[in-house]
Design a protein around this motif. Structure first.
Motif, PDB file in Angstrom:
ATOM      1  N   LYS A  64       0.806  -1.213   0.000  1.00  0.00           N
ATOM      2  CA  LYS A  64       0.000   0.000   0.000  1.00  0.00           C
ATOM      3  C   LYS A  64       0.844   1.270   0.000  1.00  0.00           C
ATOM      4  CE  LYS A  64      -3.912  -2.172   2.357  1.00  0.00           C
ATOM      5  NZ  LYS A  64      -4.832  -2.122   3.522  1.00  0.00           N
ATOM      6  N   GLY A  65       2.164   1.107  -0.037  1.00  0.00           N
ATOM      7  CA  GLY A  65       3.048   2.258  -0.071  1.00  0.00           C
ATOM      8  C   GLY A  65       3.430   2.800   1.282  1.00  0.00           C
ATOM      9  N   ALA A  66       2.951   2.160   2.342  1.00  0.00           N
ATOM     10  CA  ALA A  66       3.287   2.602   3.700  1.00  0.00           C
ATOM     11  C   ALA A  66       4.598   1.952   4.126  1.00  0.00           C
ATOM     12  CB  ALA A  66       2.166   2.203   4.662  1.00  0.00           C
ATOM     13  N   PRO A  67       5.264   2.509   5.177  1.00  0.00           N
ATOM     14  CA  PRO A  67       6.513   1.902   5.668  1.00  0.00           C
ATOM     15  C   PRO A  67       6.320   0.419   5.977  1.00  0.00           C
ATOM     16  CG  PRO A  67       6.166   4.029   6.702  1.00  0.00           C
ATOM     17  CD  PRO A  67       4.918   3.741   5.925  1.00  0.00           C
TER      18      PRO A  67
END
Length: 392
Positions: free
Chosen positions: A51-54
């Motif tokens: 999802k593009g999160a860390p």
């Protein structure tokens, strides 16, 4: 100097179910079953999830029964350092992973108190020793996947299907325990193999114990009744009660209530794991009451003092009597056919007399009666029939 945190050795041993933080992303996870394991949560620098999160990930560090609090803190620190450098601990951490055989041996030891008897427990580990350890025993338990499991199962799947089926169950248990202790992750390969139907379907022929025709029992019993050997008395009692060999030979005096006319076979010797009450007829009492004089721990004492007859004693007696093609266990079937064909007994009463489970779990929850009075009537009729032979 040892690292510090919120947890203590005493807390690790006594905390209830849940996730308990020590600090720095280290957690003690206590399952409802009481199993305890360590996990560490880290965020890998510069890496993103789908999802593009860390990229934040939990990693198992091992069970709390084998990894101490200080060891868990050291490993957690190692994981955090790698994550800070942008290294995913999944591919870079060095862990002491036990072998499949090491985990299996520990599972065997942990489960010893739960085995019905020592023989059953030994069979459990022997199956793994013979068919799994030579192939995967020395492999780290986290490196075992479907190909490795298939190496164990495929050679015996069709020729020794029952053994292979038991081996499948035992490999699955070992891998499940390894996962619960933090040494594995992901789906159990045994489950994946089963769901994908990788192995061929095997049509297993049911092997029935050879039984004596019920019309032949009275003449046989009359011959048996004329023999004084303890094995003959045990076989008479087995025929009359419709019980299994191990249930009868393991019988102790404290299991018998002569006033109520009941023998209660404890769950540890029962196939279904539940106590079973057997109504005692006069013919049964005539067999066992004189044996009190032996003052043995067991009703049917064998050659050794305070030890039961051997499992083969009754079968060998049948062979000495010239009775071929019949097994001791088969008398259960003989009784069941007689109950159905000769007197039309109710199915529930006949099945419960053989300690068979009746109905599904819901039905059993509502109907907890063991039909003792009705079974007593049936067993009286069986005793009368068995003892009905008349010399011509």
């Amino acid at each position: 100097m040892a690292l510090s945190g919120k947890l203590t050795k005493k807390l690790v041993e006594n905390l209830g179910a849940g996730r308990h933080g020590d600090g720095g992303g280290l957690y003690l996870v206590v399952d409802p079953s009481g199993a305890r394991r360590w996990i560490v949560r880290v965020t890998v620098k510069g890496q993103k999830n789908k999802k593009g999160a860390p990229l934040r990930t939990d990693f198992g560090l091992g069970g709390a029964d084998v990894v101490t609090l200080n060891q868990a803190r050291d490993r957690a620190l190692e994981y955090r350092r790698m994550a800070k450098q942008g290294l995913n601990p999944r591919f870079n951490a060095q862990r002491d992973i036990p072998t499949f055989e090491e985990v299996a041996q520990q599972v065997h030891i942990d489960r010893m108190p739960t085995w019905k008897n020592a023989k059953h427990g030994q069979q459990w580990i022997n199956t793994l020793r013979d068919y799994a350890f030579p192939k995967i025993g020395r492999m780290p338990v986290d490196s075992i996947d479907q190909p490795e499991v298939l190496m164990c199962l495929s050679p015996i799947w069709t020729e020794k299907h029952e053994t292979a089926r038991r081996l499948t169950q035992r490999i699955k248990i070992v891998l499940d325990v390894a996962k619960s202790k933090g040494f594995r992750s992901g789906e159990n390969p045994v489950t994946a193999i089963k769901d994908a139907q990788v192995l061929p379907k095997v049509k297993v022929k049911v092997k029935h114990h050879k039984a004596m025709a019920w019309r032949d029992v009275p003449a046989f019993y009359a011959d048996l009744k004329g023999r004084s050997a303890i094995s003959a008395k045990a076989l008479r009692f087995t025929c009359l009660t419709g019980s299994r060999t191990g249930e009868v030979l393991g019988m102790r005096w404290e299991e018998l209530d002569f006033y109520a006319g009941i023998w209660t076979c404890p769950e540890i010797r029962m196939k279904n794991g539940e106590d079973h009450r057997v109504p005692l007829t006069n013919e049964m009492l005539e067999i066992i009451e004189p044996l009190k004089a032996m003052q043995s721990e067991f009703v049917f004492e064998g050659q050794k003092r305070h030890a039961p007859l051997s499992n083969m004693s009754m079968l060998m007696l049948l062979r000495r009597m010239g009775i071929e093609g019949v097994t001791v266990h088969g008398f259960r079937s003989t009784f069941r056919v007689w109950a159905s064909e000769a007197i039309g007994a109710d199915r529930e009463v006949a099945e419960m007399s053989l300690s068979h489970t009746i109905g599904n779990a819901v039905e059993r929850a509502y109907d907890r009666s063991d039909l003792l009075d009705r079974r007593r009537v049936l067993m009286e009729k069986w005793s009368e029939y068995v003892n009905s032979f008349e010399q011509v």
